[in-house]
Every structure is written in structure tokens, then in C-alpha cells.
Design a protein around this motif. Structure first.
Motif, short mmCIF file in Angstrom:
data_model
loop_
_atom_site.label_atom_id
_atom_site.label_comp_id
_atom_site.label_asym_id
_atom_site.label_seq_id
_atom_site.Cartn_x
_atom_site.Cartn_y
_atom_site.Cartn_z
N ALA A 1 38.29 42.40 34.50
CA ALA A 1 38.79 42.47 35.87
C ALA A 1 39.55 41.20 36.24
O ALA A 1 40.61 41.26 36.90
CB ALA A 1 37.63 42.69 36.84
N LEU A 2 39.04 40.05 35.81
CA LEU A 2 39.71 38.79 36.12
C LEU A 2 41.08 38.72 35.44
O LEU A 2 42.08 38.35 36.06
CB LEU A 2 38.83 37.62 35.68
N ARG A 3 41.13 39.11 34.15
CA ARG A 3 42.41 39.07 33.44
C ARG A 3 43.40 40.07 34.01
O ARG A 3 44.61 39.80 34.11
CB ARG A 3 42.20 39.34 31.94
N LEU A 4 42.90 41.26 34.38
CA LEU A 4 43.78 42.27 34.97
C LEU A 4 44.35 41.78 36.29
O LEU A 4 45.54 41.95 36.57
CB LEU A 4 43.00 43.57 35.17
N GLU B 1 34.69 42.62 42.56
CA GLU B 1 35.51 42.06 43.63
C GLU B 1 35.62 40.54 43.47
O GLU B 1 36.71 39.96 43.62
CB GLU B 1 34.91 42.39 44.99
N ALA B 2 34.50 39.90 43.15
CA ALA B 2 34.52 38.45 42.96
C ALA B 2 35.44 38.06 41.80
O ALA B 2 36.20 37.09 41.89
CB ALA B 2 33.10 37.94 42.70
N ALA B 3 35.39 38.84 40.72
CA ALA B 3 36.23 38.55 39.56
C ALA B 3 37.71 38.75 39.89
O ALA B 3 38.57 37.94 39.51
CB ALA B 3 35.83 39.44 38.39
N VAL B 4 38.01 39.83 40.59
CA VAL B 4 39.40 40.11 40.97
C VAL B 4 39.92 39.00 41.87
O VAL B 4 41.04 38.49 41.67
CB VAL B 4 39.50 41.49 41.67
N CYS B 5 39.14 38.62 42.86
CA CYS B 5 39.58 37.56 43.77
C CYS B 5 39.78 36.24 43.03
O CYS B 5 40.73 35.49 43.31
CB CYS B 5 38.57 37.39 44.91
#
Length: 452
Positions: free
Chosen positions: A30-33, A64-68
Motif C-alpha cells: 500500500a505504501l509503495r502504491l 490508511e496509515a500506510a497510504v498516507c
């Protein structure tokens, strides 16, 4: 490498990226995306912003935390709107003038799954080419020079997000819905608070059910994929109709006062004819997918409405709608798109528009739905190891060809890989329910053998 192998390895499906949360869909992914999305969609924007929403799944919290984190690390300000329906994120992306929007949800999928849907500027879904650019950028995003100091992204909450979205919904209909009683199955999902509030604001008497999300119960034997309890509740309460949403409320199915299902095809038939009568159906065109029942084709032909079909997936319906600036489209599953009111399927809006027709005409939902006669249809989902390889297997293709010859133009066969799961969907329409079941079962057995 074959096209089947390429498709099988593509990260994006028909509606974003999905998988079991913390298994296939990890915080790292999610973070990389998110970081890659920031690099692609935020390029050449001085201070990019993104609207971030989620459904109530427990895994949505860490995703959500990873995306943010991924966004902020690459210079994007994240506007968190909390637990809201997918169409709310699309609307708010445009409303806030954001560079793009991200919704964390697996829609109608069971709780262990989650997903990430991305909207471009204006709240529009991305086309394949842009998704491919984002996916390619994921391979090199860790090598990109990152901002520091005041240039890193910030995280802010939007306390007025729900109010803005509700105001938008309630301005889309003119009729007063007082006098209508509706049972609403919220699927323990993102619309658990919003849907009942929107229908009450329009004047209806609302009986909510499955509206107590706890992070684990979303879509659990409820919502638009499990209609039985809603059908019973409509009869129990003597309601005028029932409405069912899925986990992220981009779908709406209905139940009439007798407890009979009114699916997306029937809803489209009702809305299309009403819009045509008012001169609001652009070029007299309705857009649907190849999964729509032949009964919809026949009803629209009789009503003088042209039915255009697309591949399965509301993104393809949206592309066709935008290509001709058409007024209405959707899917049998209950994704209904009204471009004048939103950029994607909106289940709550669909419910409002459907009830508006009941109020405006004084007719029952059963009377309105009678415009369309449903041809018996059987849909069997077959779990397989490699959905694309199985769908193209020689034995499977031969079984489909034989079934089409047997139906001799009085029905049809549609076989396709699921866009979000390792399933092959076998759909058959025939003059009788027995014939549809028999033919579908025969093909499904061949698919299962090929996929074992």
C-alpha cells in the motif's frame, strides 16, 4: 509471454487493487502504491493533494496509515475524510479540487479482503494506461529523490466531508419522499450512518438494518450480495420497498413490497424510461455491460431506447458514458451511474432516484419494474487456480460453443474471469430456468475440471 500471463500478473484488476489484507495486500504494498501514485499523478503539480477515505474494515486502519505515509513521503498532502462510501471519495476529490483520491475498500468482497481504488482529478476512475504507469513506477519509486523540510506532505482531517456529500445527495431529487417507508440494508459498511440519514433527509420513513459495523462484520450475510434478510424484513414491516447496499455503497439493489428482487437491470429500465420521457436521456442511449439480461435489451427496444453494451466493470461503463456524454449507465449488480450527479456508481443516489419515481408516479415498485421481463439466468462462480488460463482452455471453449449451438439463438452464454478473485464466472440465459441451470452446470463442471 502470452497475453494471458501478462493479464494474470497485472496488479490492477477491474476495480483497483485487491487482495487479502496483510497477506497479498500488505502495508508495504500500500505504501509503495501510494508513493507511485504520488509520483505519477502528482507530477508537475506544485503542491499535490489527495482525498483518502475507507470503509470500516479493521484492516483499513493500517492500510490508511500506510497510504498516507506513502503520499506524505512524496510531497502529497492527504485529506482524510474517514469512513465514507466510495462515491463520496469521488465526489469530494472534485469538491475539494484535489489532485487525486484514494478509497480503501474491497467493496462487496468478504472482510478478510481489502482494496485500494484510485480516482484522478475530478473524481474520475483511471484508465488502463495510467494504472500501468503507476504500476511501473512502483518498481523504481524507492530510488526517487524525496522532499524534505517544508516540502513533505501533511495529513489533515476534513470535518465537513460527510455534510458536503449529504448536501450533494439531497439536492439531486425534486420529489418529497414522505409517505414512503423503506428498509435499508447497509451491509455493516461505509453507508451505515450515511444512507439512512440521506433517505430521512429526503422525507422517507427509514428502517435501517445491518448498520452496526465493528470492523469485522462487513458484508457478512447481509447487503446487496445476500438479499434474503432484506426481503423478509420488507414483508415484516409492510414497507413500500427495501434497498440494499454493499460494503462501500457504490451499489444498490432493491426489493418490492411483495419481497421480489429488483436488480440493477430493472432499476436501469425504470430510470432510463423516466429520463427518456422527460427528454433527459442523451441521444436515447442507455449503457450497460454484457452481463445485463436479454430482458433489458427487449424492454429498451420496446421503449425506443438504444442499449449499448461494454465489457464487465463499471469503469468500462464509465468510459462509454464519457465517450458520448451519455446520461445513464450501469450494471446488473447495482452499479448505476448518472454522470450529471456523479463520476462513479453511487448506491445512495440510486436509491433516492428510484424512490423519486415511486413518489412522482404513485406506482408501486413492482408496477414500475414490470416494464422488464427477466429471461431466466443462471450464474455459477467456479474457483480455479488460474482464471485466465482456464477461461481459454480448449475443453472450456468447446463446451461454450456446444451450449451456444444448443440454445440456437434463444439464449446466450457468457464466460469470463472475475476481475477481483480467482474465479471463472459462467452465465447462461435460456427460455426456462431449468434449461439455464442445466447448461450452466454442464459448462461449470468442465471449467472446474480444467481448473483443478
Amino acid at each position: 509471454m502470452s497475453s494471458t500471463e501478462v493479464q494474470a500478473k497485472r496488479l490492477f484488476g477491474t476495480d483497483g487493487v485487491r487482495g487479502r489484507a496483510n497477506a497479498e495486500l500488505t502495508a508495504e504494498l500500500a505504501l509503495r502504491l501510494a508513493a507511485a501514485t504520488a509520483e505519477v499523478l502528482g507530477a508537475d503539480v506544485e503542491r499535490p493533494t489527495a482525498v483518502i477515505g475507507r470503509d470500516p474494515r479493521a484492516s483499513g486502519e493500517f492500510l490508511e496509515a500506510a497510504v498516507c505515509a506513502g503520499l506524505a513521503a512524496h510531497g502529497v498532502d492527504a485529506i482524510r475524510v474517514g469512513v465514507v462510501p466510495t462515491p463520496a471519495v469521488a465526489y469530494l476529490t472534485a469538491e475539494y479540487g484535489a489532485t487525486f483520491g484514494i478509497m480503501i475498500s474491497a467493496s462487496h468482497n468478504p472482510m478478510p479482503d481489502n482494496g485500494i481504488k484510485i480516482f484522478g482529478a475530478g473524481g474520475h476512475k483511471l484508465d488502463d494506461a495510467v494504472e500501468d504507469r503507476i504500476e511501473a513506477a512502483m518498481a523504481t519509486v524507492e530510488e526517487v529523490e524525496r522532499p524534505t523540510g517544508a516540502d513533505v506532505g501533511r495529513l489533515v482531517d476534513a470535518p465537513d466531508a460527510v455534510e458536503r456529500y449529504l448536501n450533494h445527495l439531497t439536492t439531486q431529487i425534486d420529489a418529497d419522499l414522505s409517505g414512503l417507508t423503506v428498509v435499508v440494508d447497509c451491509a455493516h459498511g461505509a453507508a451505515s450512518a450515511l444512507a439512512p440519514e440521506a433517505y430521512k433527509a429526503a422525507g422517507a420513513t427509514v428502517i435501517p438494518m445491518h448498520a452496526e459495523p465493528n470492523g469485522l462484520n462487513i458484508n457478512d450475510d447481509c447487503g446487496s450480495t445476500h438479499m434474503g434478510k432484506l426481503q423478509a424484513a420488507v414483508a415484516e414491516h409492510g414497507a413500500d420497498l427495501g434497498l440494499a447496499h454493499d460494503g462501500d455503497a457504490d451499489r444498490c439493489l432493491a426489493v418490492d413490497a411483495k419481497g421480489d428482487l429488483v436488480d440493477g437491470d430493472m432499476i436501469m429500465a425504470i430510470l432510463a424510461t423516466a429520463m427518456a420521457d422527460k427528454g433527459k436521456l442523451k441521444d436515447g442511449v442507455l449503457v450497460a455491460t454484457v452481463m445485463s439480461n436479454l430482458g433489458l435489451h427487449l424492454a429498451m427496444e420496446k421503449a425506443g431506447v438504444e442499449l449499448r453494451t461494454t465489457a464487465v466493470g463499471d469503469r468500462y461503463v464509465l468510459e462509454e458514458l464519457r465517450s458520448g456524454d451519455y446520461s445513464l449507465g450501469g450494471e446488473q449488480s447495482g452499479h448505476i451511474v448518472v454522470p450529471a450527479a456523479g463520476t462513479t456508481g453511487d448506491g445512495i443516489l440510486t436509491g433516492l432516484l428510484l424512490m423519486e419515481q415511486l413518489a412522482a408516479t404513485g406506482d408501486s415498485l413492482a408496477d414500475l419494474a414490470s416494464i422488464m421481463t427477466v429471461l431466466p439466468q443462471e450464474l455459477i462462480n467456479v474457483k480455479v487456480a488460474d482464471k485466465h488460463a482456464v477461461a481459454e482452455a480448449d475443453d472450456v471453449c468447446a463446451a461454450v460453443t456446444a451450449a451456444e449451438a444448443e440454445l440456437a439463438g434463444q439464449g446466450r452464454v457468457l464466460l469470463r474471469p472475475s476481475g477481483t478473485e480467482q474465479l471463472v464466472r459462467v452465465m447462461v440465459e435460456a427460455p426456462t430456468a431449468d434449461a439455464a441451470h442445466s447448461v450452466a452446470k454442464r459448462i461449470a463442471d468442465v471449467v472446474a475440471a480444467a481448473g483443478s
